[in-house]
Design an enzyme around this catalytic site. Structure first.
Site, mmCIF file in Angstrom:
data_model
loop_
_atom_site.group_PDB
_atom_site.id
_atom_site.type_symbol
_atom_site.label_atom_id
_atom_site.label_comp_id
_atom_site.label_asym_id
_atom_site.label_seq_id
_atom_site.Cartn_x
_atom_site.Cartn_y
_atom_site.Cartn_z
ATOM 1 C CD GLU A 37 64.227 -6.228 -31.032
ATOM 2 O OE1 GLU A 37 64.549 -7.510 -31.126
ATOM 3 O OE2 GLU A 37 64.587 -5.947 -32.231
ATOM 4 C CG HIS A 79 46.095 -20.649 -23.225
ATOM 5 N ND1 HIS A 79 46.649 -20.637 -21.998
ATOM 6 C CD2 HIS A 79 44.504 -20.360 -23.447
ATOM 7 C CE1 HIS A 79 45.385 -20.919 -21.578
ATOM 8 N NE2 HIS A 79 44.255 -20.645 -21.822
ATOM 9 C CG ASN A 136 64.923 19.950 4.331
ATOM 10 O OD1 ASN A 136 65.500 20.127 3.153
ATOM 11 N ND2 ASN A 136 64.822 19.774 5.290
ATOM 12 C CE1 TYR A 152 65.352 16.096 1.853
ATOM 13 C CE2 TYR A 152 67.185 16.469 3.152
ATOM 14 C CZ TYR A 152 66.414 15.799 1.599
ATOM 15 O OH TYR A 152 67.580 15.956 0.387
ATOM 16 C CE LYS A 155 67.402 -11.064 -38.709
ATOM 17 N NZ LYS A 155 68.075 -10.917 -37.963
ATOM 18 C CB SER A 203 72.033 -7.787 -39.595
ATOM 19 O OG SER A 203 72.768 -8.554 -39.191
ATOM 20 C CG ASN A 236 67.146 -7.242 -36.730
ATOM 21 O OD1 ASN A 236 66.464 -8.469 -37.345
ATOM 22 N ND2 ASN A 236 67.920 -6.737 -37.125
HETATM 23 N N1 ARG Z 1 69.241 18.009 -3.465
HETATM 24 C C1 ARG Z 1 68.469 18.562 -1.816
HETATM 25 C C2 ARG Z 1 67.329 17.120 -2.519
HETATM 26 O O1 ARG Z 1 67.777 17.357 -3.889
HETATM 27 C C3 ARG Z 1 67.827 19.604 -1.679
HETATM 28 C C4 ARG Z 1 67.478 19.262 -0.002
HETATM 29 C C5 ARG Z 1 67.930 19.114 0.625
HETATM 30 N N2 ARG Z 1 68.162 20.145 1.986
HETATM 31 C C6 ARG Z 1 68.996 19.239 3.059
HETATM 32 N N3 ARG Z 1 68.214 19.732 4.473
HETATM 33 N N4 ARG Z 1 69.881 19.011 2.650
HETATM 34 O O2 ARG Z 1 66.858 16.919 -1.605
#
Ligand code: ARG
Length: 460
Positions: free
Chosen positions: A292, A158, A112, A319, A285, A279, A287
């Protein structure tokens, strides 16, 4: 080597292969390998320093990680989807290479805090790259402005011809927008540049680690101050995607102008053969596909912003698995911005400016009518009255098929006796432009001054 999950201790059954494929983020997060390894090396060195690993263990781990980086870069790394993400792929490979000691790397850390570290390191680098690309595009506008300092075209409101302006002034408008885009990226960088490592899963860690040392190794100016916030925060992803969306909005407006200007109806520019497409059916053409496509790709970048905003909106701290969805939005935004910024200077540098056509459009469009009214104001007539008089003059011109410059003093006197001979000079497009002497106005010397200022800034 067993292919068991790191969490296999608690699990009696293997993961269903369909679930494995579904939960894996490896296909996209493998691009974080460099950041992941850099973060792990700093973390490992800190563990040694704090006595949580021996020097020998640290040496083996760091060496293993460096070899893994080489394997990935050489294309020989065995990516395995069953190890879910890049973090576990690297850790598993480390254990495979150096044995159980590799399993000590994850001490005092969780995926995490690891994943948000990786993403912060990645964006830090990309913000640098993108800022440099934006500067190159600004440089292109600056050069174009210098080349076309005398070129007059109608400025529009405009999408109706409004007042004559210098093409250089028009180009420099984009310079200013891009400068704000860079500012927003720098702003985002300032807030994401915080070390999350040490938050571990969510609560912090009971190991006596040295976060400041890790921050120093990884060049973070500060540490996160709340472990729960550190692992749940994706504000920087939102900010990055928002800055990207606004940058794309600017590029898209530019591209819309390139599309309009290169049409026969405007005929202000011709895009070079090298940057246009033909085209398959209509032989005549040519383009403006690149313009775009940039305009079109703006949609996906907006979509990425909406993705991350929506992913995050209902998540309880800290998380949540949902947050794995953050990365594709970031990567797609980065890829799209880089591709657009790479190709635009090529298009701009090769386009041909049709100067006569531009000037003629300004001359045909009564774009000097406001200045005729301003002249009458200088002659003592209230602006509203002057506006009405010139409106009548314009109507007369339309009936006669004339421009304001075509009129004689005698004709003008039918509308007001206050016209003096100098009016004929005062409504020349060059004079009209040069009269916009206010700071930020389109007068030639104002634009020139701004070009000099910006060039000096570029050089410093
Ligand atoms: N693969 C997870 C992500 O991209 C990494 C963190 C995952 N942590 C967990 N406790 N599953 O967020």
């Amino acid at each position: 080597m067993d292919s068991k999950k790191p969490w296999s201790g608690r699990f009696a059954a293997d993961t269903d292969h369909r679930v494995e494929g579904f939960t894996s983020s490896l296909a996209f997060d493998r691009r974080l390998y460099k950041q992941d390894i850099a973060g792990s090396i700093a973390h490992c060195q800190m563990l040694v320093r704090c006595g949580l690993l021996t020097a020998e263990e640290g040496r083996q781990i760091v060496e293993g990680l460096r070899e893994i980086q080489q394997e990935i870069e050489a294309g020989t790394f065995p990516f395995r989807i069953e190890y879910e993400d890049i973090h576990m792929n690297i850790e598993r490979r480390l254990i495979e290479k150096i044995g159980p000691v590799g399993g000590k790397l994850h001490t005092a850390r969780s995926r995490n805090d690891q994943v948000t570290l990786d993403l912060r390191l990645y964006l830090r680098e990309k913000i640098g790259d993108l800022s440099r690309q934006i500067t190159l595009l600004q440089q292109t506008f600056l050069e174009l402005a210098e080349q076309h300092l005398d070129q007059i075209l109608p400025g529009y409101t405009h999408l109706q011809r409004a007042q004559p302006v210098l093409l250089a002034h028009h180009f420099l408008a984009y310079y200013e927008m891009l400068e704000r885009d860079k500012g927003r990226l720098q702003d985002c960088l300032r807030r994401l540049n915080v070390l999350p490592l040490g938050a571990a899963a969510l609560a912090g860690t009971s190991y006596p680690i040295d976060r400041a040392y890790v921050a120093e190794q990884l060049d973070f100016p500060c540490l996160s101050q709340n472990s729960m916030d550190a692992v749940s925060d994706r504000d920087y992803v939102v900010e990055f995607c928002a800055a990207g969306a606004l940058l794309m909005l600017h590029l898209s407006r530019l591209c819309e102008e390139l599309v309009l200007w290169s049409s026969a109806e405007f005929g202000f520019i011709e895009l070079s053969d090298a940057v246009t497409t033909g085209s398959s059916i209509m032989p005549q053409k040519k383009n403006p596909d690149v313009a775009e496509l940039i305009r079109g790709k703006t949609g996906r970048v907006y979509g990425n912003l909406m993705t991350i905003l929506t992913v995050m909106k209902g998540l309880p701290l800290t998380y949540d698995g949902d947050m794995q969805e953050d990365k594709e939005a970031v990567f797609d935004t980065v890829d799209t911005l880089e591709a657009c910024l790479r190709v635009l200077p090529v298009v701009l540098r090769q386009m041909e400016v049709k100067g006569e056509r531009m000037r003629a459009a300004a001359a045909e469009g009564f774009t000097n009518a406001t200045d005729m009214a301003d002249y009458l104001v200088r002659q003592g007539i209230p602006f509203r009255e002057a506006h009405r008089i010139v409106g009548q003059v314009v109507r007369y011109c339309l009936e006669q098929g004339k421009t304001l410059e075509d009129l004689t003093l005698e004709e003008l006197h039918r509308f007001s006796p206050r016209f003096e001979p100098e009016i004929l000079d005062q409504i020349r497009l060059e004079v009209v432009v040069d009269n916009k002497q206010v700071v930020g106005g389109t007068a030639r010397n104002q634009v020139k001054r701004r070009i000099q200022e910006l060039k000096a800034r570029m050089e410093s």
